[in-house]
Structure formats: structure tokens, C-alpha cells
Design a protein around this motif. Structure first.
Motif, PDB file in Angstrom:
ATOM      1  N   GLU A  36      45.631  29.096  33.688  1.00 32.46           N
ATOM      2  CA  GLU A  36      44.651  30.169  33.484  1.00 32.46           C
ATOM      3  C   GLU A  36      43.699  30.267  34.679  1.00 32.46           C
ATOM      4  O   GLU A  36      43.380  31.360  35.145  1.00 32.46           O
ATOM      5  N   ASN A  37      43.243  29.112  35.185  1.00 31.05           N
ATOM      6  CA  ASN A  37      42.374  29.097  36.358  1.00 31.05           C
ATOM      7  C   ASN A  37      43.053  29.754  37.547  1.00 31.05           C
ATOM      8  O   ASN A  37      42.458  30.558  38.273  1.00 31.05           O
ATOM      9  N   LEU A  38      44.311  29.394  37.764  1.00 29.27           N
ATOM     10  CA  LEU A  38      45.034  29.859  38.944  1.00 29.27           C
ATOM     11  C   LEU A  38      45.338  31.347  38.883  1.00 29.27           C
ATOM     12  O   LEU A  38      45.443  32.004  39.923  1.00 29.27           O
ATOM     13  N   ASN A  39      45.486  31.858  37.675  1.00 36.97           N
ATOM     14  CA  ASN A  39      45.832  33.276  37.526  1.00 36.97           C
ATOM     15  C   ASN A  39      44.620  34.154  37.228  1.00 36.97           C
ATOM     16  O   ASN A  39      44.765  35.358  36.997  1.00 36.97           O
ATOM     17  N   ASP A  40      43.438  33.567  37.250  1.00 37.28           N
ATOM     18  CA  ASP A  40      42.216  34.314  36.944  1.00 37.28           C
ATOM     19  C   ASP A  40      41.878  35.267  38.091  1.00 37.28           C
ATOM     20  O   ASP A  40      41.630  34.843  39.218  1.00 37.28           O
ATOM     21  N   ASP A  41      41.892  36.554  37.805  1.00 34.36           N
ATOM     22  CA  ASP A  41      41.580  37.568  38.809  1.00 34.36           C
ATOM     23  C   ASP A  41      40.100  37.928  38.678  1.00 34.36           C
ATOM     24  O   ASP A  41      39.725  38.791  37.915  1.00 34.36           O
ATOM     25  N   ASP A  42      39.273  37.223  39.451  1.00 37.62           N
ATOM     26  CA  ASP A  42      37.818  37.331  39.277  1.00 37.62           C
ATOM     27  C   ASP A  42      37.234  38.390  40.205  1.00 37.62           C
ATOM     28  O   ASP A  42      36.300  38.115  40.960  1.00 37.62           O
ATOM     29  N   LYS A  43      37.781  39.595  40.157  1.00 36.97           N
ATOM     30  CA  LYS A  43      37.307  40.664  41.044  1.00 36.97           C
ATOM     31  C   LYS A  43      35.890  41.098  40.697  1.00 36.97           C
ATOM     32  O   LYS A  43      35.152  41.554  41.565  1.00 36.97           O
ATOM     33  N   GLY A  67      41.212  31.876  47.539  1.00 42.49           N
ATOM     34  CA  GLY A  67      41.521  31.485  46.170  1.00 42.49           C
ATOM     35  C   GLY A  67      42.761  32.155  45.617  1.00 42.49           C
ATOM     36  O   GLY A  67      43.413  31.610  44.708  1.00 42.49           O
ATOM     37  N   ASP A  68      43.113  33.317  46.166  1.00 40.56           N
ATOM     38  CA  ASP A  68      44.301  34.031  45.684  1.00 40.56           C
ATOM     39  C   ASP A  68      45.591  33.299  46.016  1.00 40.56           C
ATOM     40  O   ASP A  68      46.643  33.602  45.444  1.00 40.56           O
ATOM     41  N   HIS A  69      45.530  32.341  46.933  1.00 42.33           N
ATOM     42  CA  HIS A  69      46.742  31.637  47.393  1.00 42.33           C
ATOM     43  C   HIS A  69      46.789  30.192  46.913  1.00 42.33           C
ATOM     44  O   HIS A  69      47.670  29.433  47.335  1.00 42.33           O
TER      45      HIS A  69
END
Length: 316
Positions: A175-182, A235-237
Motif C-alpha cells: 500500500e505504501n509503495l502504490n500510494d499516489d500522494d499527488k 518516490g515513484d520508483h
């Protein structure tokens, strides 16, 4: 009823006008101050060209071992942020502080911010600055992932790892890794571009270990670069980098891991992940600290003491 609605409407219209006027005043003031603060932007370290842009590398001290400070995600000024620790060590060791693109005095650039690119750029910057391997990598937070990749891919360049509450592969959930915090990215951009961030970042919440001039430098950098696109894109990578690490053997090199109390990270998950990473290494230890995530500022005396012992053992 209509009269009441009209009064409420006028109230909110007036409030909106006040907010817009306030934002306009802050925006104009911000632009004026950005121009005045240019005097604080003279680089503290050496600028080297990497991929056609300027990257900042700071060195201090001399010695048989070279400690490379690797900043955690979003640190405004690595040269200043980690100074409470490395100034204690530079009488014995050579210190090199890397300011990745988007950090400190380095340029904000367009281009890939995947971890293989970060690693390539950092290695090239050190080489161009005349800082030769092997290194004692000293990563904070998310740069722990880059340090592990470094040791896996270029083992001859890494003498040891000293983690400053560094990230490890199991410290993140799916969940952390896929969190799109735009949403947060846009909020930080608003604070930076509008000038409203100036109301938040004052001398009182800048490290009190800095001199008055260092505080001015730190704020001048923050008001320009805080949470810029280079920082956000890293963070996106993260997920891809962790997959790459997990596809190879754990680098079995001398490792010293300083661990925070976990309250500013992911708590038990963070703590368990670091202990799990240490398990199975031939020469590894974890030292628990009773402090927050920025351990270099919170516990520099303890870290200095343990680092000196650890590095001395590398020679034995």
C-alpha cells in the motif's frame, strides 16, 4: 430567510476576497524576498557537471576512510542537515556530502529519477569531484535503498554501510509503495510557490545547531526548492528499486544500523524491517536510539562514538 442567506453570502464573499488579497500580498512579498535571498545561494561545496547540470558535492576533513553522506528524501540542505554529525568526524575521516539533483545547491532537472539513475549520477559526481572509492556509505532514510543497490552492483566501491535510520526493503507495505500522494505534492508546491511556506518555516523551527547565516541559507534554499519535482519523482520508483534489490543477494559487508524509535516512520514495521535486514549478515549490528527519524541531528554524540568504534574495526 432570504435576508439571512444574503448576509451569509456576503460574509463568505468578503472572506474569499480577504483570502485572495492575502495570497496576492504573500505572492508579491515572496518574489521580492527570493530576489533578496540570492546572496545566500553561493554554493558551500564544489559544483560538478553531471548530465549537463550542476550537482553539489561538499567535502571536509582528511583520513584513510571516506564517509559518504546520502540524504533522506526531501532534506532541504544535506550539507547543513547532516553537519551536526559529520563535523564531529571530519578530524579523522574524509567526509563527502552528496546533494542529489533537487537538493541543496544542486540544480532541479528534468529527467528520470529512478534509483539506477540516482546511483549513476552520484557515482559520477564523486568521481568528478576527485573523491575515490572505497566508501563508507552513510545513508539516511530512503537513500538506504540506493546504498544497498550500490553495494550489490559495485561491491569494490563500498567498504561498509552505516545506516542513519535508513530504509530497508521490508520497511514498506504494498500500500505504501502504490500510494499516489499527488494531493500532498500539490499542497507542498502551493506552499513553496505562493510564499505561504514562509509563515511556517521560521528561525524557531530551523535546527538550532546552525549559525545565524546557516539558518538564512537553509531558509533561502527551502523557499525555492522544498518538495520540488525531483524530490517527488524519486518516490515513484521506490517499488522498482526494492524489486531489484530482492532479485539479488544481500550485500554481506560490514553494516552498522542506527535505528530511531519508529514514531516518525512506520513504527513496528520500520523497526522489524531493519532488524530483519541485519539478520544473516556476517558483520552487522543494530543500535536502538531513543529519538526521532533525523538521528544525525538528534543523537550525533552517540552516533559519532559508535561510528568511530565500527570504523576502527574495519582496519583490524
Amino acid at each position: 430567510m432570504k435576508k439571512a442567506l444574503k448576509i451569509i453570502g456576503k460574509f463568505f464573499l468578503g472572506l474569499l476576497i480577504i483570502i485572495l488579497v492575502f495570497l496576492l500580498i504573500m505572492f508579491v512579498y515572496h518574489r521580492i524576498m527570493l530576489n533578496k535571498e540570492k546572496k545566500y545561494l553561493e554554493p558551500l561545496g564544489q559544483m560538478v557537471e553531471v548530465d549537463g547540470h550542476n550537482m553539489s558535492i561538499y567535502t571536509e576533513g582528511e583520513g584513510e576512510h571516506t564517509i559518504v553522506i546520502m540524504a533522506g528524501a526531501g532534506m532541504v540542505s544535506p550539507i547543513l542537515d547532516y553537519s551536526p554529525l559529520y563535523r564531529r568526524l571530519s578530524d579523522t575521516y574524509k567526509i563527502a556530502v552528496i546533494e542529489k539533483f533537487g537538493y541543496g545547491f544542486s540544480d532541479v532537472v528534468d529527467g528520470d529519477r529512478d534509483f539506477d539513475t540516482l546511483l549513476r549520477q552520484d557515482r559520477e559526481a564523486l568521481k568528478k569531484a576527485g573523491i575515490e572509492a572505497p566508501y563508507v556509505l552513510c545513508p539516511h532514510s530512503m537513500s538506504g535503498i540506493e546504498a544497498i543497490l550500490w553495494a550489490q552492483k559495485y561491491p569494490d566501491e563500498v567498504e561498509a554501510i552505516v545506516g542513519l535510520d535508513m530504509s530497508t526493503p521490508k520497511a514498506y507495505t504494498e500500500e505504501n509503495l502504490n500510494d499516489d500522494d499527488k494531493g500532498m505534492e500539490l499542497f507542498y508546491k502551493f506552499l513553496r510557490e505562493s510564499g505561504v511556506g514562509r509563515l511556517i518555516l521560521t528561525d524557531n523551527n530551523v535546527s538550532q545547531s546552525f549559525s545565524d547565516r546557516e539558518k538564512d541559507i537553509y531558509k533561502a534554499l527551502a523557499f525555492r526548492k522544498f518538495a520540488n519535482k525531483d524530490v517527488a519523482d524519486e518516490g515513484d520508483h521506490l517499488a522498482d528499486a526494492i524489486d531489484e534489490i530482492n532479485s539479488a543477494d544481500k550485500p554481506d559487508i560490514p553494516t552498522l544500523l542506527f535505528l530511531s524509535d519508529g514514531k516518525e516512520t512506520s513504527g513496528k514495521l520500520w523497526i522489524d524491517a531493519m532488524n530483519d535486514y541485519s539478520d544473516g549478515l556476517t558483520d552487522s549490528r543494530v543500535i536502538q536510539l531513543d529519538c526521532g527519524h533525523n538521528v544525525a541531528e538528534n543523537e550525533p554524540e552517540k552516533i559519532e562514538e559508535e561510528m568511530r568504534k565500527f570504523i576502527a574495526e574495519l582496519d583490524s
